[in-house]
Design an enzyme around this catalytic site. Structure first.
Site, short mmCIF file in Angstrom:
data_model
loop_
_atom_site.label_atom_id
_atom_site.label_comp_id
_atom_site.label_asym_id
_atom_site.label_seq_id
_atom_site.Cartn_x
_atom_site.Cartn_y
_atom_site.Cartn_z
CG ASP A 177 43.56 34.75 34.10
OD1 ASP A 177 43.59 33.69 34.74
OD2 ASP A 177 43.04 35.81 34.53
CD GLN B 56 39.48 36.22 40.24
OE1 GLN B 56 40.68 36.04 40.08
NE2 GLN B 56 38.61 35.23 40.22
CE LYS C 65 42.85 33.01 40.71
NZ LYS C 65 42.09 33.75 39.69
N1 GUN Z 1 37.10 33.94 37.55
C1 GUN Z 1 36.84 32.61 37.60
N2 GUN Z 1 37.90 31.91 37.13
C2 GUN Z 1 38.84 32.82 36.80
C3 GUN Z 1 40.16 32.69 36.27
O1 GUN Z 1 40.68 31.61 35.98
N3 GUN Z 1 40.81 33.87 36.06
C4 GUN Z 1 40.26 35.08 36.33
N4 GUN Z 1 40.99 36.17 36.08
N5 GUN Z 1 39.05 35.22 36.82
C5 GUN Z 1 38.35 34.09 37.06
#
Ligand code: GUN
Length: 293
Positions: A119, A96, A52
């Protein structure tokens, strides 16, 4: 069979975002800024957050990583969230997942200001999405819709079977596929661990979205000839032949399912790369105040 090529598409989406960011900067606008909170040392989360951050660089965003030890209390995480909510330079941020078990993911998600919740996990964003109001669409469903759109796959009136009811993929995916939009207008069935006759239900899918998190669970006998198959799974399985010691497996047994399908996503190189595009798109929308005006 045609591959739904996440590598190609994600490069295209990122180039579009970068062009827009370059224009914003050239006109003296603010550089979009994404932050991520990472608690603990989960190997997969480390990898996702690193990609990311790398994607932010590629599209010209600023990024900030807030790294916290596994032992961080829920109250401490909430105070970091509060700080990011109040930081005018941060357009959007994510926490996350998964979080260590002593921290409530629901409490954390609700603490993120909805206008910075890129998100799309806050109940306000989920609720707005359900009602078809402007909302941040969570990254994986966003990425899947973008793939269907860019490959001109007609979903109207089709039977879409989603295997998995997770808050971040299965549930929003089902809602988005039945909405009166394109892609959308599908007849949706959401399956889960208690579903009877799962194989028969999957066999009736025109569009099969596998998001159950069980490597290679969907075999050829689950799939109708000509179906569109979207594989959301990314599980690390031990593989001594790899330098890293693990291989990435999808939820679909690709080699046997691919010949039966009209379109299929590979793993890796499919949905995962598009997911990051969803996050980048939401961050750009946040910086333009396009969702919460
Ligand atoms: N863990 C797995 N997929 C995601 C996501 O799309 N966002 C976040 N914050 N954590 C994740």
């Amino acid at each position: 069979m045609q591959l739904l090529d996440g590598k190609f598409l994600s490069a295209q989406v990122k180039a579009e975002i970068k062009a827009e960011v370059d224009k914003i900067k050239a006109e003296g606008g603010k550089t979009p800024h994404l932050a991520a909170i990472l608690v603990g040392n989960n190997g997969a989360s480390e990898t996702y957050v690193a990609s990311k951050i790398k994607s932010c660089e590629e599209v010209g965003f600023k990024s900030t990583l807030v790294r916290l030890p596994e032992t961080t209390s829920e109250a401490e995480v909430l105070s970091h969230i509060e700080a990011l909510n109040n930081d005018a330079d941060i357009d959007g941020f994510i926490v996350q997942l998964p979080l260590p078990s002593h921290i409530s993911e629901n409490t954390v998600m609700e603490a993120v200001a909805p206008e910075k919740d890129v998100d799309g996990f806050h109940p306000i964003n989920v609720g707005r999405m359900c009602k078809g109001l402007p909302a941040y669409i969570s990254a994986t469903p966003f990425g899947i819709l973008e793939m269907l759109k860019r490959y001109n796959i007609d979903t109207a009136g089709k039977h879409c079977v989603v295997v998995g009811r997770s808050q971040i993929v299965g549930l929003p995916m089902g809602i988005l596929m039945q909405r009166n939009t394109a892609p959308g207008n599908a007849t949706v069935t959401i399956c889960h661990s208690r579903t009877h006759n799962l194989k028969e239900v999957c066999q009736s899918a025109d569009i099969l979205i596998a998001a159950l998190g069980r490597p290679e669970f969907i075999t050829a006998d689950y799939v109708k000839e000509g179906a569109v198959v979207i594989d959301v799974g990314i599980t690390r399985v031990v593989d001594e032949s790899k330098k890293s010691g693990f291989a990435i497996k999808g939820d679909v047994k690709f080699d046997e399912v691919a010949p039966k399908s009209s379109y299929i996503t590979p793993v890796p190189g499919g949905v995962g790369l598009m997911t990051i595009c969803g996050l980048m798109t939401n961050t750009l929308l946040a910086s333009k105040k396009a969702i919460f005006k």
